[in-house]
Design a protein around this motif. Structure first.
Motif, PDB file in Angstrom:
ATOM      1  N   PHE A 161       0.812  -1.271   0.038  1.00 34.71           N
ATOM      2  CA  PHE A 161       0.079  -0.051  -0.095  1.00 34.71           C
ATOM      3  C   PHE A 161       0.785   1.396   0.074  1.00 34.71           C
ATOM      4  O   PHE A 161       0.588   2.090  -0.814  1.00 34.71           O
ATOM      5  CB  PHE A 161      -0.953   0.146   1.181  1.00 34.71           C
ATOM      6  N   ASN A 162       1.784   1.342   1.223  1.00 37.96           N
ATOM      7  CA  ASN A 162       2.682   2.466   1.038  1.00 37.96           C
ATOM      8  C   ASN A 162       3.539   2.779  -0.177  1.00 37.96           C
ATOM      9  O   ASN A 162       3.691   3.889  -0.447  1.00 37.96           O
ATOM     10  CB  ASN A 162       3.524   2.278   2.349  1.00 37.96           C
ATOM     11  N   GLU A 189      -9.056   7.729  -1.836  1.00 39.50           N
ATOM     12  CA  GLU A 189      -7.746   7.872  -1.894  1.00 39.50           C
ATOM     13  C   GLU A 189      -7.260   6.549  -1.677  1.00 39.50           C
ATOM     14  O   GLU A 189      -6.669   5.718  -2.280  1.00 39.50           O
ATOM     15  CB  GLU A 189      -7.160   8.901  -1.459  1.00 39.50           C
ATOM     16  N   VAL A 190      -7.801   5.970  -0.381  1.00 45.46           N
ATOM     17  CA  VAL A 190      -7.452   4.610   0.026  1.00 45.46           C
ATOM     18  C   VAL A 190      -7.720   3.663  -0.916  1.00 45.46           C
ATOM     19  O   VAL A 190      -7.045   2.706  -1.368  1.00 45.46           O
ATOM     20  CB  VAL A 190      -8.140   4.440   1.581  1.00 45.46           C
ATOM     21  N   ILE A 191      -9.051   3.607  -1.500  1.00 49.09           N
ATOM     22  CA  ILE A 191      -9.629   2.531  -2.527  1.00 49.09           C
ATOM     23  C   ILE A 191      -8.511   2.817  -3.649  1.00 49.09           C
ATOM     24  O   ILE A 191      -8.178   1.694  -4.450  1.00 49.09           O
ATOM     25  CB  ILE A 191     -11.068   2.995  -2.825  1.00 49.09           C
ATOM     26  N   THR A 196      -4.155   0.696  -7.296  1.00 56.74           N
ATOM     27  CA  THR A 196      -2.815   0.646  -7.829  1.00 56.74           C
ATOM     28  C   THR A 196      -2.044  -0.335  -7.198  1.00 56.74           C
ATOM     29  O   THR A 196      -1.064  -0.964  -8.075  1.00 56.74           O
ATOM     30  CB  THR A 196      -2.206   1.970  -7.516  1.00 56.74           C
ATOM     31  N   ALA A 197      -2.084  -0.931  -6.034  1.00 56.69           N
ATOM     32  CA  ALA A 197      -1.292  -1.859  -5.366  1.00 56.69           C
ATOM     33  C   ALA A 197      -1.589  -3.206  -5.551  1.00 56.69           C
ATOM     34  O   ALA A 197      -1.062  -3.983  -5.590  1.00 56.69           O
ATOM     35  CB  ALA A 197      -1.186  -1.508  -3.988  1.00 56.69           C
ATOM     36  N   ARG A 198      -2.668  -3.331  -6.515  1.00 53.55           N
ATOM     37  CA  ARG A 198      -3.335  -4.647  -6.910  1.00 53.55           C
ATOM     38  C   ARG A 198      -3.652  -5.449  -5.548  1.00 53.55           C
ATOM     39  O   ARG A 198      -3.447  -6.851  -5.431  1.00 53.55           O
ATOM     40  CB  ARG A 198      -2.346  -5.248  -7.784  1.00 53.55           C
TER      41      ARG A 198
END
Length: 248
Positions: A161-162, A189-191, A196-198
């Protein structure tokens, strides 16, 4: 079972016989019971918050009617064929009533976290009294809270995530290490970072995005009508595909 009773129009004003037959249908069609007896039926009445009538007497009378409304089976009773078919058409024809009623009655026992379970019970109480806006908002809060806990529960997940934050939002320098850190991010934004991080499948992301839009729509005073169908959709999607699907 109380969710089923609440979903049937006028259930609590119906006669004891009609209530008994409806509960009998639920036991057969939704819970899959081959038959029910006086003990089973008393419990069913109690679960929907209705004082049980003389169940033993009612069962016997309904079985002796001509034509019978109940027939003996497996040491108890079941709905006569014509009665079962009638309720299948009237109630079973609405898959939402059956699916949501069954889901609502089973949900609390499936949620492992006691805190989440208590919160869910409150959300379902809103649904039962047709406070659909409140139910949608609360179930969204539950699902989003669960998502945050799911991310924090695994360091590898959190690292992904980071690492995805600057890829998705180049101007953001924030990272997540504690629950409070999520305050630096909008829910959307979290979603987006999870996408993006899959970390989440495409379908789960789409569910979260659509239900967040619905939450935003119903959370503020407006002339928009919020229906049971909309609440059904939000509850079933978020509970099945987020709360129950994302396990630590």
């Amino acid at each position: 079972m109380s969710g089923f009773a609440d979903s049937v129009s006028g259930f609590y004003s119906k006669s004891a016989v009609d209530q008994l037959l409806l509960l009998g249908w639920y036991l057969e069609a939704v819970e899959g019971k081959a038959s029910f007896n006086s003990t089973t039926m008393r419990t069913a009445f109690e679960q929907v918050g209705v004082d049980p009538p003389n169940v033993t007497q009612y069962l016997d009378r309904l079985a002796k009617k001509k034509p019978p409304q109940l027939v003996k089976a497996g040491g108890g009773y079941k709905l006569a064929g014509s009665v079962r078919r009638s309720y299948d058409t009237k109630i079973g024809g609405n898959p939402s009533v059956v699916a949501v009623s069954k889901l609502l009655s089973d949900l609390p026992s499936k949620v492992p976290s006691l805190a989440e379970r208590d919160f869910l019970v409150e959300a379902l109480n809103c649904y039962k009294v047709k406070a659909y806006r409140a139910a949608i908002v609360m179930v969204w809060n539950l699902a989003y809270d669960h998502l945050m806990e799911w991310l924090l529960a695994d360091q590898a997940r959190l690292d992904k995530f980071n690492a995805a934050v600057p890829k998705r939002f180049p101007k953001k320098n924030d990272t997540i290490s504690t629950r409070d850190d999520f305050e630096e991010f909008k829910e959307s934004e979290v979603i987006a970072v999870c996408r993006t991080a899959r970390l989440l499948g495409k379908n789960v992301v789409e569910i979260l995005e659509s239900k967040l839009k619905r939450r935003n729509t119903v959370a503020h005073p407006s002339t928009i009508v919020v229906t049971q169908a909309q609440a059904d959709d939000a509850i079933t999607d978020l509970v099945n595909n987020v709360v129950l699907a994302l396990s630590p």
